[in-house]
Design an enzyme around this catalytic site. Sequence first.
Site, mmCIF file in Angstrom:
data_model
loop_
_atom_site.group_PDB
_atom_site.id
_atom_site.type_symbol
_atom_site.label_atom_id
_atom_site.label_comp_id
_atom_site.label_asym_id
_atom_site.label_seq_id
_atom_site.Cartn_x
_atom_site.Cartn_y
_atom_site.Cartn_z
ATOM 1 N N ASP A 205 0.860 -1.184 0.000
ATOM 2 C CA ASP A 205 0.000 0.000 0.000
ATOM 3 C C ASP A 205 0.899 1.237 0.000
ATOM 4 O OD1 ASP A 205 -2.284 1.806 0.445
ATOM 5 O OD2 ASP A 205 -3.336 -0.032 1.008
ATOM 6 N N HIS A 278 -3.002 3.046 -4.517
ATOM 7 C CA HIS A 278 -2.367 2.565 -3.272
ATOM 8 C C HIS A 278 -0.964 2.004 -3.569
ATOM 9 C CE1 HIS A 278 -5.690 3.132 -0.441
ATOM 10 N NE2 HIS A 278 -6.498 2.806 -1.437
ATOM 11 N N GLU A 341 -9.831 2.741 -4.992
ATOM 12 C CA GLU A 341 -9.418 4.112 -4.684
ATOM 13 C C GLU A 341 -8.214 4.587 -5.506
ATOM 14 O OE1 GLU A 341 -10.922 4.559 -0.117
ATOM 15 O OE2 GLU A 341 -8.933 3.694 -0.372
ATOM 16 N N ASP A 434 -12.182 -2.309 11.647
ATOM 17 C CA ASP A 434 -11.490 -1.096 12.116
ATOM 18 C C ASP A 434 -12.501 -0.066 12.624
ATOM 19 O OD1 ASP A 434 -12.444 -0.616 9.517
ATOM 20 O OD2 ASP A 434 -10.728 0.603 8.909
#
Length: 776
Positions: A205, A278, A341, A434
Amino acid sequence: MKYVRIYSGPMRINLSFLLVLSLFFNCVNSPKEPEPITLIPKVKSLTVNDGVYELNQNIKINSLELFDDVVSYLESYLKSSNFLVSKTTNSSDIIFKQDTSITNEEGYVLDVNQNGVIIKASTIKGAFYAVQTLRQLLPNALENGSYKAKQLALSYLHIEDAPVFSYRGMHLDVSRHMFPVAFIKKQLDAMALLKLNTFHWHLTDDQGWRIEIKKYPKLTSVGSQRKQTLVGHKRNKPEVYDGKPYGGFYTQEDIKEIVAYAEARQITIIPEIEMPGHSMAAITAYPELSCSEGPFKVREKWGVEKHIFCPTETTFKFLEDVLDEVISLFPSVYIHIGGDEAPKEEWENSVFCQALIKSKGLKDTHELQSYFISRMEAYLNSKGRQIIGWDEILEGGLASNATVMSWRGFNGAIEAAKIGNPVVVAPNQFCYLDHYQSRSASEPLAIGGFLPLKKVYMFNPIPEQLTKAQSQLIKGAQACVWTEYMPESSHVEYMVYPRLLALSEVVWFNEKDRDFKDFQSRVDSFFQRLEVMEFNHANHLYKVEGQVNFKEKMTISLNNFSDFPVHYTTDGTPPNEESKVYTKPVAVNGDMHLKAASFNASGKIKDSEYEETVTLSKAFGAKVEIAPKPNKKYKGSGYKSLVDGILGDSERFKDKQWLGFQGTDVFVDLQLNKPKELQVFKTRFNNAKGNWIYAPRSVRVEVYSADHKLLFNKSKIIQPSDERHVNFKMALNGITGQFVKVYIEGFGIMPDKKLINSQVIKGAKTWTFLDEFILE
Ligand code: TNX
């Protein structure tokens, strides 16, 4: 497992004494009784019969070659508590048989009767899960070799079991924070216990590249290191960094060891190599992979990075080389290529990308992403592998055989299943571990959200919109563990357990009518096994939570999720067993500092405490009208949360106090029950700009007398600020009024460009969040 409730001191001493005595005998002598049965995930069918089978320290196993690995697994499990296994071909304690009539390859039948333990399965997988069930039927102390008795007792029983879903997973992000090999193995062990079969390992990432690639040594020498890390939540301004270098990676040897460990537990590891987004760690190591000039650095904060891989031949060659090494390490058919993303800004501005779009006859940068993913898919397919990607891989056209991992709710899942592609669901609102697991202000900092144990347990992986045939394409679900806010191993465990227990039951059993109470009581005793295994599980099961209610009067009701009694105080002193026992909602008549906790036989339960401070102002008891209505996701405990004397959480706006409105001005009308002398009006606005929440532009306050004459009228402009909250105060000069009207001019349209579902857009509507309205 049932707990005995005892309130009086002396009786407790007697009981503990008995407990110690019985433990002593349990250790030295043979166990008198089998363990109470606690199975997670629940098995499909279980019948317990009269009778007990005893295993002694020489356990004879009769098995087939097919099951050798499972027998070895069981052998080493038992050996640590001095139970030795020998193989026989005749009369045995444990018999493994192949039964091809068991059609689910992960299914099994487990019998305990006068002939011993009989396990039937059609494949090694089924046999392995039978052994996991057996493991749960045996004493917890076997988990760490502390079991001292010389016999093991098992109730006669008959179990038939098989999973509902074939993909049962957990994901772990090791880029944002990295965890030791031993920690990964420990999680794999828990996954096996919970009959989960897929570990999705997020290895690369923006914040760190964590897998050794021999051909590109800078990926680890440069890409695995960041200079420092953001402290606190990413929306906090100004940003603060810890100034400490952070880094590390798994060598190929580490990876081989982990893959073998997983294989022995019937767990497939799906590695994830993120592309095209990423990818900042890789770009920092090899800047030629980018379309722009840089400068680049391994990202030190969280969020979405605008620099992404450039779709050049250099990049494709690089990724193919990387994947060659990945494939040689991971036998998994599925390779995860990320896809999420990836902001398209850089591609929009790149001459190279625009030319490529033209020459390939593509429409735009979204089709370019699809071209990127399809090329990588074709490469992996040519090596006999399949791709999995996050739901953004649907944008611009889906690669042909790809499996879609749907994380932004269920939309990706529905779309993919309708096209006929396989799906794994991981909707963030149910699967992102999370997120916060309680509303308590004492929770360690998390990314946001609210995902209590019960919500995970109630999750149904099959979206209602799908037909029966389409739902066959939902292969299963997984928990996702993104570690931006989990720097320590113990913190990861706190977030994962017990919520992973709930997910395991969802994917193994997926019962229609779920009995959370039953699950909860099993979790309660399962905790003891997790504790022997030294897992730092969270304890919210015993947590007391409060809820503010307004019927005629304001009250606070207390809820706990266990059967233990709740004791409380209202003066801020810590509750003990002599404090009042909670039986009905506590009336709020004046300022109060409520503290409550649950108590079991040995006293106050760790982490169970609830606390609320009520500071009533002259606005308390007012009738409140608001126009327009708050957004239904952010409506606090109703309109009265504006005047209930309780402040909103300073970190989290998704609590029972903040009221949220999007893209609108807000009008609040407070009607006091009688005229009052007013010195000041105070409130607080949320200003979490990272979440699109902005303090308003201006506020006007009007005060009217009992006969509706205007006594006061003043506006104030609010200066833009980067603080998380903006305090507002208006002096009212001691007028005596009864009606207070507050006009709030919302911020309106977002000033900057923002990322929405990984697209950069302009013109999004901001939110206004209101805290307590205070009149003094
Ligand atoms: C979104 S889920 C991401 C991750 C973050 C996560 C935090 C996904 C495919 N991308 O990069 O860590 O949210 O919850």
